[in-house]
Structures are given as structure tokens and as C-alpha cells.
Design an enzyme around this catalytic site. Structure first.
Site, mmCIF file in Angstrom:
data_model
loop_
_atom_site.group_PDB
_atom_site.id
_atom_site.type_symbol
_atom_site.label_atom_id
_atom_site.label_comp_id
_atom_site.label_asym_id
_atom_site.label_seq_id
_atom_site.Cartn_x
_atom_site.Cartn_y
_atom_site.Cartn_z
ATOM 1 N N SER A 1 -43.325 -52.231 -27.839
ATOM 2 C CA SER A 1 -42.571 -51.336 -26.955
ATOM 3 C C SER A 1 -43.491 -50.734 -25.905
ATOM 4 O O SER A 1 -44.449 -50.021 -26.224
ATOM 5 C CB SER A 1 -41.934 -50.213 -27.765
ATOM 6 O OG SER A 1 -41.528 -49.189 -26.870
ATOM 7 N N HIS B 1 -40.592 -55.318 -25.529
ATOM 8 C CA HIS B 1 -39.479 -54.376 -25.755
ATOM 9 C C HIS B 1 -39.488 -53.294 -24.681
ATOM 10 O O HIS B 1 -40.493 -52.622 -24.468
ATOM 11 C CB HIS B 1 -39.643 -53.765 -27.147
ATOM 12 C CG HIS B 1 -38.489 -52.926 -27.598
ATOM 13 N ND1 HIS B 1 -37.331 -53.462 -28.139
ATOM 14 C CD2 HIS B 1 -38.304 -51.587 -27.607
ATOM 15 C CE1 HIS B 1 -36.495 -52.482 -28.460
ATOM 16 N NE2 HIS B 1 -37.059 -51.329 -28.143
ATOM 17 N N MET C 1 -33.905 -45.230 -21.168
ATOM 18 C CA MET C 1 -33.260 -43.974 -21.607
ATOM 19 C C MET C 1 -32.753 -43.210 -20.393
ATOM 20 O O MET C 1 -33.430 -43.147 -19.364
ATOM 21 C CB MET C 1 -34.271 -43.105 -22.348
ATOM 22 C CG MET C 1 -34.943 -43.812 -23.514
ATOM 23 S SD MET C 1 -35.973 -42.677 -24.459
ATOM 24 C CE MET C 1 -36.825 -43.838 -25.538
ATOM 25 N N GLY D 1 -44.573 -49.673 -30.925
ATOM 26 C CA GLY D 1 -45.150 -49.134 -29.702
ATOM 27 C C GLY D 1 -46.518 -48.525 -29.931
ATOM 28 O O GLY D 1 -47.564 -49.144 -29.654
ATOM 29 N N HIS E 1 -33.698 -52.557 -24.519
ATOM 30 C CA HIS E 1 -32.981 -51.662 -25.426
ATOM 31 C C HIS E 1 -32.386 -50.513 -24.610
ATOM 32 O O HIS E 1 -33.107 -49.623 -24.178
ATOM 33 C CB HIS E 1 -33.990 -51.157 -26.475
ATOM 34 C CG HIS E 1 -33.439 -50.194 -27.471
ATOM 35 N ND1 HIS E 1 -34.243 -49.462 -28.317
ATOM 36 C CD2 HIS E 1 -32.165 -49.831 -27.774
ATOM 37 C CE1 HIS E 1 -33.503 -48.700 -29.089
ATOM 38 N NE2 HIS E 1 -32.237 -48.888 -28.775
ATOM 39 N N MET F 1 -30.665 -47.263 -24.199
ATOM 40 C CA MET F 1 -30.248 -46.004 -24.830
ATOM 41 C C MET F 1 -29.584 -45.172 -23.740
ATOM 42 O O MET F 1 -30.141 -44.179 -23.257
ATOM 43 C CB MET F 1 -31.462 -45.306 -25.450
ATOM 44 C CG MET F 1 -31.912 -45.985 -26.738
ATOM 45 S SD MET F 1 -33.601 -45.583 -27.195
ATOM 46 C CE MET F 1 -34.475 -46.793 -26.216
ATOM 47 N N ASP G 1 -37.643 -49.895 -23.408
ATOM 48 C CA ASP G 1 -36.761 -48.796 -23.811
ATOM 49 C C ASP G 1 -36.225 -48.053 -22.596
ATOM 50 O O ASP G 1 -36.942 -47.288 -21.955
ATOM 51 C CB ASP G 1 -37.540 -47.816 -24.705
ATOM 52 C CG ASP G 1 -37.796 -48.401 -26.079
ATOM 53 O OD1 ASP G 1 -36.829 -48.802 -26.735
ATOM 54 O OD2 ASP G 1 -38.973 -48.463 -26.493
ATOM 55 N N MET H 1 -32.183 -48.800 -35.946
ATOM 56 C CA MET H 1 -33.142 -47.749 -35.587
ATOM 57 C C MET H 1 -33.713 -47.143 -36.864
ATOM 58 O O MET H 1 -32.970 -46.711 -37.743
ATOM 59 C CB MET H 1 -32.473 -46.635 -34.771
ATOM 60 C CG MET H 1 -32.035 -47.027 -33.374
ATOM 61 S SD MET H 1 -33.323 -47.736 -32.334
ATOM 62 C CE MET H 1 -34.545 -46.430 -32.314
ATOM 63 N N GLY I 1 -35.124 -41.988 -28.803
ATOM 64 C CA GLY I 1 -35.499 -41.009 -27.778
ATOM 65 C C GLY I 1 -36.994 -40.919 -27.542
ATOM 66 O O GLY I 1 -37.423 -40.702 -26.419
ATOM 67 N N PHE I 2 -37.775 -41.099 -28.588
ATOM 68 C CA PHE I 2 -39.223 -40.907 -28.446
ATOM 69 C C PHE I 2 -39.998 -41.900 -29.312
ATOM 70 O O PHE I 2 -39.533 -42.273 -30.387
ATOM 71 C CB PHE I 2 -39.611 -39.474 -28.856
ATOM 72 C CG PHE I 2 -38.919 -38.443 -28.003
ATOM 73 C CD1 PHE I 2 -39.470 -38.057 -26.774
ATOM 74 C CD2 PHE I 2 -37.708 -37.894 -28.397
ATOM 75 C CE1 PHE I 2 -38.807 -37.134 -25.965
ATOM 76 C CE2 PHE I 2 -37.044 -36.969 -27.588
ATOM 77 C CZ PHE I 2 -37.598 -36.583 -26.376
ATOM 78 N N GLY I 3 -41.185 -42.258 -28.825
ATOM 79 C CA GLY I 3 -42.094 -43.067 -29.626
ATOM 80 C C GLY I 3 -42.881 -42.155 -30.564
ATOM 81 O O GLY I 3 -42.778 -40.923 -30.483
ATOM 82 N N GLY I 4 -43.635 -42.771 -31.451
ATOM 83 C CA GLY I 4 -44.559 -42.012 -32.291
ATOM 84 C C GLY I 4 -43.933 -41.182 -33.404
ATOM 85 O O GLY I 4 -44.570 -40.267 -33.933
ATOM 86 N N ASP J 1 -36.613 -50.923 -35.326
ATOM 87 C CA ASP J 1 -37.268 -50.212 -34.221
ATOM 88 C C ASP J 1 -37.558 -48.756 -34.575
ATOM 89 O O ASP J 1 -36.638 -47.981 -34.834
ATOM 90 C CB ASP J 1 -36.340 -50.278 -32.989
ATOM 91 C CG ASP J 1 -36.960 -49.682 -31.738
ATOM 92 O OD1 ASP J 1 -38.149 -49.323 -31.756
ATOM 93 O OD2 ASP J 1 -36.232 -49.583 -30.728
ATOM 94 N N GLY J 2 -38.863 -48.422 -34.557
ATOM 95 C CA GLY J 2 -39.272 -47.030 -34.739
ATOM 96 C C GLY J 2 -40.190 -46.811 -35.921
ATOM 97 O O GLY J 2 -39.856 -47.147 -37.049
ATOM 98 N N GLY J 3 -41.395 -46.302 -35.627
ATOM 99 C CA GLY J 3 -42.322 -45.920 -36.696
ATOM 100 C C GLY J 3 -42.956 -47.087 -37.435
ATOM 101 O O GLY J 3 -43.442 -46.924 -38.557
HETATM 102 C C1 DX5 Z 1 -37.384 -45.067 -29.651
HETATM 103 C C2 DX5 Z 1 -37.610 -46.446 -29.076
HETATM 104 C C3 DX5 Z 1 -38.660 -47.253 -29.792
HETATM 105 C C4 DX5 Z 1 -40.022 -46.626 -29.802
HETATM 106 C C5 DX5 Z 1 -40.937 -47.291 -30.766
HETATM 107 O O1 DX5 Z 1 -36.251 -44.510 -29.086
HETATM 108 O O2 DX5 Z 1 -36.426 -47.199 -29.138
HETATM 109 O O3 DX5 Z 1 -38.713 -48.559 -29.262
HETATM 110 O O4 DX5 Z 1 -40.604 -46.636 -28.544
HETATM 111 O O5 DX5 Z 1 -42.149 -46.652 -30.712
HETATM 112 P P1 DX5 Z 1 -43.057 -46.348 -31.995
HETATM 113 O O6 DX5 Z 1 -43.499 -47.686 -32.501
HETATM 114 O O7 DX5 Z 1 -44.127 -45.516 -31.448
HETATM 115 O O8 DX5 Z 1 -42.175 -45.644 -33.006
HETATM 116 ZN ZN ZN Z 2 -36.491 -49.370 -28.659
#
Ligand code: DX5
Ligand code: ZN
Length: 215
Positions: free
Chosen positions: A7, A32, A36, A196, A65, A67, A34, A136, A141-144, A174-176
Site C-alpha cells: 500500500s 495497492h 479516501m 503498507g 481500493h 474508500m 488507497d 478489512m 482510514g489510516f495505515g499503521g 488489508d490492514g495491520g
Molecule cells: C487502510 C488502508 C490500508 C492501509 C494498510 O484504510 O486500506 O491499505 O494503508 O496499511 P498498514 O499495512 O500500515 O496497515
Molecule cells: Zn487499502
């Protein structure tokens, strides 16, 4: 082998083209993206014009993706920008069947995503038409953020439904996802993992991607 979709949300946007080339060389299977809108999720990223301009940096499939609240309205823009897979949220305001049809009309692969609190069953009527289900494993909404392992149950439900009916969709998470959480994920029927932070913040991208890939 699990396919890896890094991502770009976690990349250094001041050198986005180089970041894309770096993950491609390091073994990424797709990219990927994202998108938003600050409405469907409490964050704003980039849109179709950015995707169009970075399309030339890579020959990998672009895994977009969305959102956003009104995906149906913007499908042609993302298709023209060079998306290969267009994934939208089942919880968005757009009609699901119309959105699937529009993506197909544009000649792209269709993905539907669900947020952590959404029941997997709402996807059942659409599974025969789509290419990807994006589960998900964080609130979008956010990475990390931290991986929600209770979401993995959804993959089992989907796989069972797929085998029962001979469907063809892939299951994407997707996520974490990082080199620790991947160890749990490997016990589940997952085809694609988005990651990501773990990839873009790692010292050695190639070895990180390789660790994530191997079952
Ligand atoms: C969250 C995104 C994810 C996110 C993944 O809304 O859809 O794609 O960026 O990032 P990490 O791997 O940091 O959770
Ligand atoms: Zn995503």
C-alpha cells in the site's frame, strides 16, 4: 504463495515514482492504492489524476481500493487512470449491482470490501459476479493500525461459500499485516495481502516481501 500488494499510503510521497519502482524490484505482485474522500472515512488521500500520472512508473497491476461514499460515480475516472482491479465498499452509498456492472463495462476486475463490523453474509448475493473480496483487518482510514485477527473468520466463511458454489473470487486482506501477523494469516485461505507500513518502513524490502509471501 500469497500475493503481496504494497500500500502506497505508507510510502514517501515526495518520491512516489521511485517508491513504486523499489517495491516492484523487491518482488511486489501488485500496487495497492488507497483512495479516501474524507467522507466515507475520516481521511483524504489522492484521486484518479495522481493514479494516472504514476501509472507509467510500473507495469504491475494497480489494485485500487476506493474508500469513498459514491464509488459508482467515479468508476470511469479510475478505469481511465489505469486501475486494473477496482474495489469499492459494500457500505458505500452506491448501488452494489450497478457498481459491479459499471466496473465490468469499463473492462476492469471487480472487488468488494467490507469493514470489520460488516457481516460477511451481505456479500453472498454478489460473490458469483466478482473477482476479489477485500476483508478489512483494521477500520479503514489510516495505515499503521493493529491487525484484527477476529476478522480471519470471514475468510473461512467466504472460502466455504466459494467451494460450495464453484465461485472464482480471490480473498484479499488489508490492514495491520506485517512479518508477525502473517504467521497467523498463513493458516487461512488468503490469496492476497496488502501491507503498507511493514514494507515501506523496512530496511530490506525484498526480504520483507519474501517473508510475507511464503506460506
Ligand atoms: C487502510 C488502508 C490500508 C492501509 C494498510 O484504510 O486500506 O491499505 O494503508 O496499511 P498498514 O499495512 O500500515 O496497515
Ligand atoms: Zn487499502
Amino acid at each position: 504463495m500469497i500475493k503481496i500488494s504494497p500500500s502506497l499510503l505508507a510510502c514517501d510521497f515526495s518520491k512516489i515514482g521511485d517508491e513504486i519502482k523499489k517495491v516492484e524490484t523487491a518482488g511486489a505482485d501488485m500496487i495497492h492504492l488507497d483512495v479516501m474522500d474524507g467522507h466515507f472515512v475520516p481521511n483524504i488521500t489522492f484521486g484518479a489524476c495522481v493514479i494516472k500520472s504514476i501509472r507509467k512508473c510500473s507495469s504491475l497491476p494497480f489494485d485500487v481500493h476506493l474508500m469513498i461514499s459514491e464509488p459508482l460515480k467515479y468508476v470511469p475516472n479510475f478505469a481511465d487512470a489505469g486501475a486494473d482491479i477496482i474495489t469499492f465498499h459494500a457500505e458505500s452509498n452506491s448501488d452494489i449491482i450497478k457498481t459491479i456492472s459499471k466496473i465490468k463495462e469499463c473492462g476492469k476486475k471487480v472487488g468488494i470490501s467490507i469493514k470489520p463490523k460488516t457481516d460477511t453474509k451481505i456479500l453472498f448475493p454478489y460473490l458469483k459476479y466478482i473477482d476479489v473480496v477485500l476483508i478489512m483487518t483494521v477500520e479503514p482510514g489510516f495505515g499503521g493500525q493493529a491487525f484484527m485477527k477476529n476478522q480471519l473468520q470471514k475468510a473461512l466463511i467466504l472460502k466455504n461459500e466459494s467451494q460450495k458454489n464453484d465461485f472464482n473470487f480471490k480473498i484479499e486482506l488489508d490492514g495491520g499485516i506485517n512479518t508477525k501477523t502473517i504467521e497467523i494469516i498463513k493458516n487461512y485461505p488468503i490469496d492476497i495481502c496488502v501491507s503498507g507500513t511493514c514494507i515501506f518502513k523496512s530496511e530490506n524490502m525484498a526480504s520483507t516481501i519474501n517473508k510475507l509471501k511464503l506460506r
